[in-house]
Design a protein around this motif. Sequence first.
Motif: not given
Lengths: 332, 344
Positions: A185, A188, A191-192, A194-202, B105, B126, B129-130, B137, B143, B146, B154, B157
Amino acid sequence: MSEIINAIAIAGIAAFGFQAIFFALLAIGINVHFGYTGLLNFGQIAFAMLGGFGIAVSVSQWGLPFGVGVLVGLAAAVVLALLLGLPTLRLRADYLAIATIATAEGLRLVFRSVSATPVTGGTRGLSAFNVGFIDLSPWDPQARHDILGTTWSGGELWVTLIGWLLVLLTSLLVWQLMRSPWGRVVKAIREDEDAVRALGKNVYAYKIQSLVLGGVFGALGGMVYAVSTGSVNPDQYQNANTFLAYAALILGGAARVLGPVVGAMILLFVLQFADTLLRALISNGVIPEALLTSTDVAQIRFVLVGVGLMLLLVFRPQGIFGDRREVMLDAR
Amino acid sequence: MPAEPGAHGAHAARPDEVPAAAPTRGSASGRIPQRLARTALKDLPWEVGVAKPDPAVVVDGVTRTFGGLTAVSVDHLEIQRGGITGLIGPNGAGKTTLFNLLTGFDRPDTGTWSFDGQSLGKMSPHQVARLGVVRTFQLTKALSRLTVLQNMLLGAQGQNGESFLKALVPGTWRRQETANTERAMDLLRRFKLDAKRDDFAGTLSGGQRKLLEMARALMSDPKVVMLDEPMAGVNPALTQSLLGHVKDLREEGMTVIFVEHDMDVVRDISDWVVVMAAGRVIAEGPPESISQNQAVVDAYLGAHHDAPLTVEEEDRVLAEAEAEIARESGGPDVISSDGTRNQR
């Protein structure tokens, strides 16, 4: 020729000495911040200063045991990380950079100010707080010990041993974290976000955790430095050290577990090697005084490190351990 | 991903209508949510803000202004569960801004919006998303440093190993990681990226990145997938395969909302189309209704695009040209004709 061999020997000691440990721990922290999470911390030295002064103030001024001093130093680093991170980590990366660089310089000035003198000792600093630690040494602290033709005092040996153990433990911690999903995480986020946010990570929480972790490593570095020299002085903690630690990290390879460690050793080796060799060459007349005097050496060695870094970035941009494929992705 | 039971429950009342709907890809054996969604939407009036039989996402009075510009101003919009809703509109219509608002966002100035009856107004990205609302986008966010497989993992969940302390004890996340890897490989095979699993995502082509981003979003077992221009910059062959994947999402019971400029694509896969212009929803209806809608034609081509020049305008242009020629008379022909052209 004998000058070169002598210089290599002395530089070799430096590469394993307490300064190498100091820069290694600073750089391991920066590696967590910058190498893995992408946080720009330009004030790592502030964490080191809190570490060193945490022990010094607790022991010398408040009369607490050494172990408590260590905890105070670590707690101070955590608090600083939170103070820096909570307001800035929701914002763009630049804001953390600005906040950290200003804090590092500001905190040093506060610590050396007259009004802080009753606590921090001001410009004279504090000393004689490491006895509780040196006494634990299994070797006689005063006696000289010869190792591979080099001489160490028992106290030095003890501090250095514990220091490298700390480097080993923090490196293991980083290694374990970075191969776990937590590390994924964090990388990631580099790297980006917003992409990580969009995947549900705080993302915010991860950035804070990373900032605290790297700050604690920096504090450990400051402690090793303070305990080795036996004194703390705010002016030892100039922010130039942060950038030397960055140099060490880039030299060794960012986002690699051993990058900062080897980078710090090489940095100290090169600095000490250039210093010793140049002085020797000047004193026996190989380099004429008109060209270079021994007072210039202290500066010239940093120029040499700079030249070395430039050559590295041209021919091996990934550092010593880095993955060239990874670095080249940025160049697209 | 089990289909939403509610989605089927809502339509079970009129199963007789199902066979009448448009044919679907044969892959869904027996379970044909596409027909259900399209059938459910069939009898709705083609008007803005119409209530859907089983809405997954409901938007109410959402506005967002940037300075003096009203980027989004949507009075009421419902998105049917289990269907593919296309969101179209000219550039600057506010489609992406609406996406940003819906997924946390960006924050709107006013308005409420909810998913499954749960308000999303105060939630950060987030948290949205959960809940199962995942987006991609417009500018693909692979990424880069990675690997493809790490990108996929990644997306999963509820991972134990993502908490700092548990990360230190591999025993707490090893098994989960293995299961997630298997699922990721299944998805990668579906998207034909399995051979790239250990490559850095940054080495993928633009189209492959789009595929990876979609696959990564699916790793999170979403209920609603919001795709922002999934076909932009993708070659026609890959577009077909992407289209197939989007339809598959619907077959699996997901609600799909996508922004797209290619009308053929929109007509091909959407069950319902929402048209935005200047921040407002100006029309909605089934895809075939859209091209005949006057408001849509006006928004895309301008209100007077098909009206001929009026006589007065023609006279004025002519007079200007003649004046120009008169002024330039005596000079070389080339210059005068140039000057005239510039005037026009």
